[in-house]
Enzyme design. Structure first.
Site, PDB file in Angstrom:
ATOM      1  N   VAL A 113      -5.629 -13.708  19.170  1.00 28.93           N
ATOM      2  CA  VAL A 113      -4.907 -12.435  19.143  1.00 28.93           C
ATOM      3  C   VAL A 113      -3.959 -12.374  20.336  1.00 28.93           C
ATOM      4  CG1 VAL A 113      -5.147  -9.918  19.298  1.00 28.93           C
ATOM      5  CG2 VAL A 113      -6.771 -11.259  17.943  1.00 28.93           C
ATOM      6  N   CYS A 114      -2.724 -11.981  20.061  1.00 35.73           N
ATOM      7  CA  CYS A 114      -1.713 -11.883  21.116  1.00 35.73           C
ATOM      8  C   CYS A 114      -1.207 -10.450  21.181  1.00 35.73           C
ATOM      9  CB  CYS A 114      -0.571 -12.844  20.818  1.00 35.73           C
ATOM     10  SG  CYS A 114       0.717 -12.811  22.075  1.00 35.73           S
ATOM     11  N   ILE A 115      -1.817  -9.666  22.075  1.00 36.08           N
ATOM     12  CA  ILE A 115      -1.337  -8.306  22.341  1.00 36.08           C
ATOM     13  C   ILE A 115      -1.313  -8.106  23.853  1.00 36.08           C
ATOM     14  CG2 ILE A 115      -2.006  -7.251  20.140  1.00 36.08           C
ATOM     15  CD1 ILE A 115      -4.545  -6.198  21.477  1.00 36.08           C
TER      16      ILE A 115
END
Length: 171
Positions: free
Chosen positions: A90-92
């Site tokens: 996940v890339c946040i």
């Protein structure tokens, strides 16, 4: 899955917050009582989104110097989303290392801060599912489909992931 954290663990605050203020849309707990650094979370696809009805499993892995550094979140269930790499990472912003963004996309206050908990991370992930950010994608193909035809190929691939997640939910 155990839904509490052992006393003295780096996740005490997170576990306490979850029990004190439960948030709809996810569950979280230790995978194994012997490893306080690895959690399993199940995120329920938010209502009124393409992900509605899905049960998406992920691992939340805490670094030994948590809360100074952010945990990593990796979906185990297949998910088609601009902000989730094809390998599940996940890339946040909230999960990016604290401080200045060398590329200038994020403000320091948007990145990891030690005040964040499992609860705030999960709220951010649920929000990400409801409102993808295609400007800084982890999955370029999903971002392109989301921008160009969200109700076409993108919708079809998400629906396939939702169906698979439902079939695997109780494995």
């Amino acid at each position: 899955m155990n839904h509490t954290s052992p006393s003295g663990s780096p996740t005490d605050k997170s576990g306490f917050e979850l029990n004190k203020n439960p948030v709809e849309g996810f569950s979280a707990g230790l995978i194994d009582d012997g490893d306080i650094y690895k959690w399993e979370v199940v995120i329920i696809g938010p209502q009124d989104t393409l992900f509605e009805g899905g049960f998406f499993k992920a691992y939340l892995t805490f670094p030994y110097d948590y809360p100074l550094r952010p945990p990593k979140l990796k979906f185990i269930t297949e998910i088609w989303h601009p902000n989730v790499a094809k390998n599940g990472d996940v890339c946040i912003s909230i999960l990016h290392e604290p401080g200045e963004d060398k590329f200038g996309y994020e403000k320091p206050e948007e990145r990891w801060l030690p005040i964040h908990t499992v609860e705030t991370i999960m709220i951010s992930v649920i929000s990400m599912l409801a409102d993808p950010n295609s400007e800084s994608p982890a999955n370029v193909d999903a971002a392109k489909e989301w921008r160009e035809d969200p109700n076409g190929e993108f919708r079809r691939k998400v629906a396939c992931c939702v169906r698979k997640s439902q079939e695997m939910a109780f494995d």
